[in-house]
Design a protein around this motif. Structure first.
Motif, PDB file in Angstrom:
ATOM      1  N   GLN A  60       3.500  29.698  11.438  1.00 58.70           N
ATOM      2  CA  GLN A  60       4.000  28.986  10.534  1.00 58.70           C
ATOM      3  C   GLN A  60       4.697  27.982  10.846  1.00 58.70           C
ATOM      4  N   THR A  61       4.105  27.771  11.127  1.00 56.63           N
ATOM      5  CA  THR A  61       4.890  25.754  12.144  1.00 56.63           C
ATOM      6  C   THR A  61       3.347  25.365  11.475  1.00 56.63           C
ATOM      7  N   TRP A  62       2.406  25.559  10.893  1.00 56.99           N
ATOM      8  CA  TRP A  62       0.893  24.937   9.831  1.00 56.99           C
ATOM      9  C   TRP A  62       1.346  25.365   8.668  1.00 56.99           C
ATOM     10  N   LEU A  63       2.239  26.697   8.274  1.00 54.96           N
ATOM     11  CA  LEU A  63       2.352  26.625   6.740  1.00 54.96           C
ATOM     12  C   LEU A  63       3.606  25.060   6.063  1.00 54.96           C
ATOM     13  N   GLU A  64       4.466  25.498   7.085  1.00 55.47           N
ATOM     14  CA  GLU A  64       5.649  24.510   7.308  1.00 55.47           C
ATOM     15  C   GLU A  64       4.912  23.431   6.557  1.00 55.47           C
ATOM     16  N   GLY A  65       4.259  22.371   7.410  1.00 53.64           N
ATOM     17  CA  GLY A  65       3.395  21.506   7.486  1.00 53.64           C
ATOM     18  C   GLY A  65       2.628  20.864   6.231  1.00 53.64           C
ATOM     19  N   LEU A  66       2.313  22.033   5.482  1.00 54.54           N
ATOM     20  CA  LEU A  66       1.230  21.986   4.443  1.00 54.54           C
ATOM     21  C   LEU A  66       2.218  21.255   2.957  1.00 54.54           C
ATOM     22  N   ILE A  67       1.380  20.180   2.373  1.00 57.93           N
ATOM     23  CA  ILE A  67       1.708  19.502   1.572  1.00 57.93           C
ATOM     24  C   ILE A  67       0.771  19.755   1.014  1.00 57.93           C
ATOM     25  N   VAL A  68       0.677  20.847  -0.343  1.00 56.32           N
ATOM     26  CA  VAL A  68      -0.024  21.164  -1.633  1.00 56.32           C
ATOM     27  C   VAL A  68      -0.398  20.539  -2.895  1.00 56.32           C
ATOM     28  N   PRO A  69      -1.312  19.811  -3.014  1.00 58.75           N
ATOM     29  CA  PRO A  69      -1.232  18.648  -4.381  1.00 58.75           C
ATOM     30  C   PRO A  69      -1.390  20.103  -5.974  1.00 58.75           C
ATOM     31  N   LEU A  70      -0.495  20.135  -7.039  1.00 58.52           N
ATOM     32  CA  LEU A  70      -0.190  20.741  -8.111  1.00 58.52           C
ATOM     33  C   LEU A  70      -2.047  20.416  -9.178  1.00 58.52           C
ATOM     34  N   PRO A  71      -2.952  21.336  -9.358  1.00 56.70           N
ATOM     35  CA  PRO A  71      -3.608  21.058 -10.028  1.00 56.70           C
ATOM     36  C   PRO A  71      -3.521  20.923 -11.676  1.00 56.70           C
ATOM     37  N   HIS A  91       3.469  18.466  -5.577  1.00 59.48           N
ATOM     38  CA  HIS A  91       2.540  18.880  -5.149  1.00 59.48           C
ATOM     39  C   HIS A  91       4.011  19.831  -4.213  1.00 59.48           C
ATOM     40  N   CYS A  92       4.054  20.843  -3.683  1.00 56.94           N
ATOM     41  CA  CYS A  92       4.471  21.682  -2.895  1.00 56.94           C
ATOM     42  C   CYS A  92       4.456  21.516  -1.615  1.00 56.94           C
ATOM     43  N   TRP A  93       5.713  22.140  -0.569  1.00 56.72           N
ATOM     44  CA  TRP A  93       5.932  21.984   1.033  1.00 56.72           C
ATOM     45  C   TRP A  93       6.970  22.906   1.111  1.00 56.72           C
ATOM     46  N   ASN A  94       6.510  22.590   3.035  1.00 57.51           N
ATOM     47  CA  ASN A  94       7.763  23.631   3.225  1.00 57.51           C
ATOM     48  C   ASN A  94       8.089  25.537   3.498  1.00 57.51           C
ATOM     49  N   LEU A  95       6.108  25.519   2.570  1.00 58.24           N
ATOM     50  CA  LEU A  95       5.878  27.014   2.902  1.00 58.24           C
ATOM     51  C   LEU A  95       6.799  27.975   4.129  1.00 58.24           C
ATOM     52  N   GLN A  96       7.380  28.937   4.269  1.00 66.97           N
ATOM     53  CA  GLN A  96       8.062  29.329   5.241  1.00 66.97           C
ATOM     54  C   GLN A  96       7.523  31.653   4.194  1.00 66.97           C
ATOM     55  N   VAL A  97       7.584  31.974   5.418  1.00 67.61           N
ATOM     56  CA  VAL A  97       7.179  33.213   5.344  1.00 67.61           C
ATOM     57  C   VAL A  97       8.144  34.281   6.254  1.00 67.61           C
ATOM     58  N   GLY A  98       9.060  34.698   5.740  1.00 61.47           N
ATOM     59  CA  GLY A  98       9.444  35.508   6.803  1.00 61.47           C
ATOM     60  C   GLY A  98       9.351  36.757   8.047  1.00 61.47           C
ATOM     61  N   HIS A  99       8.662  37.506   6.826  1.00 61.11           N
ATOM     62  CA  HIS A  99       7.782  39.290   7.234  1.00 61.11           C
ATOM     63  C   HIS A  99       6.690  39.170   6.362  1.00 61.11           C
ATOM     64  N   VAL A 100       5.288  39.825   7.203  1.00 63.21           N
ATOM     65  CA  VAL A 100       4.539  39.779   6.733  1.00 63.21           C
ATOM     66  C   VAL A 100       3.976  41.318   7.443  1.00 63.21           C
ATOM     67  N   GLU A 101       3.521  41.926   5.907  1.00 62.03           N
ATOM     68  CA  GLU A 101       2.793  43.453   6.351  1.00 62.03           C
ATOM     69  C   GLU A 101       1.248  43.406   5.823  1.00 62.03           C
ATOM     70  N   SER A 102       1.199  44.354   6.612  1.00 63.18           N
ATOM     71  CA  SER A 102      -1.162  44.037   5.822  1.00 63.18           C
ATOM     72  C   SER A 102      -1.333  45.738   6.643  1.00 63.18           C
ATOM     73  N   LYS A 103      -2.528  45.887   5.439  1.00 64.93           N
ATOM     74  CA  LYS A 103      -3.524  47.341   5.913  1.00 64.93           C
ATOM     75  C   LYS A 103      -4.502  46.839   5.493  1.00 64.93           C
ATOM     76  N   ASP A 104      -5.685  47.751   5.790  1.00 64.57           N
ATOM     77  CA  ASP A 104      -6.947  47.534   6.410  1.00 64.57           C
ATOM     78  C   ASP A 104      -7.563  48.278   5.665  1.00 64.57           C
ATOM     79  N   MET A 105      -7.716  47.608   4.316  1.00 67.24           N
ATOM     80  CA  MET A 105      -8.860  48.775   4.036  1.00 67.24           C
ATOM     81  C   MET A 105     -10.051  48.473   3.021  1.00 67.24           C
TER      82      MET A 105
END
Length: 179
Positions: A60-71, A91-105
């Motif tokens: 989460q800390t890594w995602l929040e610190g990313l600065i992603v340039p737009l194409p 650019h975009c920054w401060n990506l935060q994710v509150g909840h994650v679910e995953s399924k292995d297919m």
């Protein structure tokens, strides 16, 4: 892809991305491509540990610190029939994710993961051109993204009996509910 210098800068000349499939608007396209870069990390961890619930604090800390340039140069249709917008920067920054679910297919040597990210928030500064220069500051919150990624097996001619999941990567599903 850049990291915020206050968190330990990391540079790469190109943002990480995956091939896109499905119908996406310009707004959801860059968000989905950005999030897809972290999906494999999340999917691999959650496949081993089941549903994560929340992201590990280090990720989460890594995602929040990313600065992603737009194409630059991408063109997309604006809502409500307002015509097209051509991206000239931003650019975009401060990506935060509150909840994650995953399924292995996965099946055999084909890795296939479905990852749902909920309560996603991101901030963006969008620079574009439509009959003049535009600058848009955008914050999305309480959004969700459901992404499925498949890694096909690769078999080398030197070891045909040992396929590994390093072949083509396909995004088999991408649904974004942006708020």
């Amino acid at each position: 892809l850049r990291r915020d210098s206050s968190t330990g800068a990391q540079d790469s000349s190109e943002p990480r991305s995956a091939a896109m499939a499905g119908r996406l608007s310009l707004r959801s396209l860059w968000l989905a491509r950005w999030i897809a870069s972290g999906v494999l990390l999340v999917a691999a961890d959650s496949a081993l540990n089941g549903s994560l619930g929340t992201l590990p604090s280090e990720l989460q800390t890594w995602l929040e610190g990313l600065i992603v340039p737009l194409p630059v140069g991408k063109r997309g249709e604006l809502p409500m029939g307002l015509g097209n917008l051509t991206l000239t920067g931003g650019h975009c920054w401060n990506l935060q994710v509150g909840h994650v679910e995953s399924k292995d297919m996965s099946n055999g040597t084909t890795l296939h993961f479905d990852v749902k990210l909920m309560d996603v928030e991101v901030k963006c500064n969008i620079e574009g051109f439509k009959e003049g220069d535009l600058q848009i500051n955008l914050t999305m919150g309480r959004s969700s993204v459901d992404v499925a990624v498949r890694l096909d097996p690769y078999t080398s001619s030197s070891a045909p009996d040992y396929p590994v999941p390093l072949g083509g990567m396909n995004m088999t599903n991408c649904v974004a509910d942006l708020v």
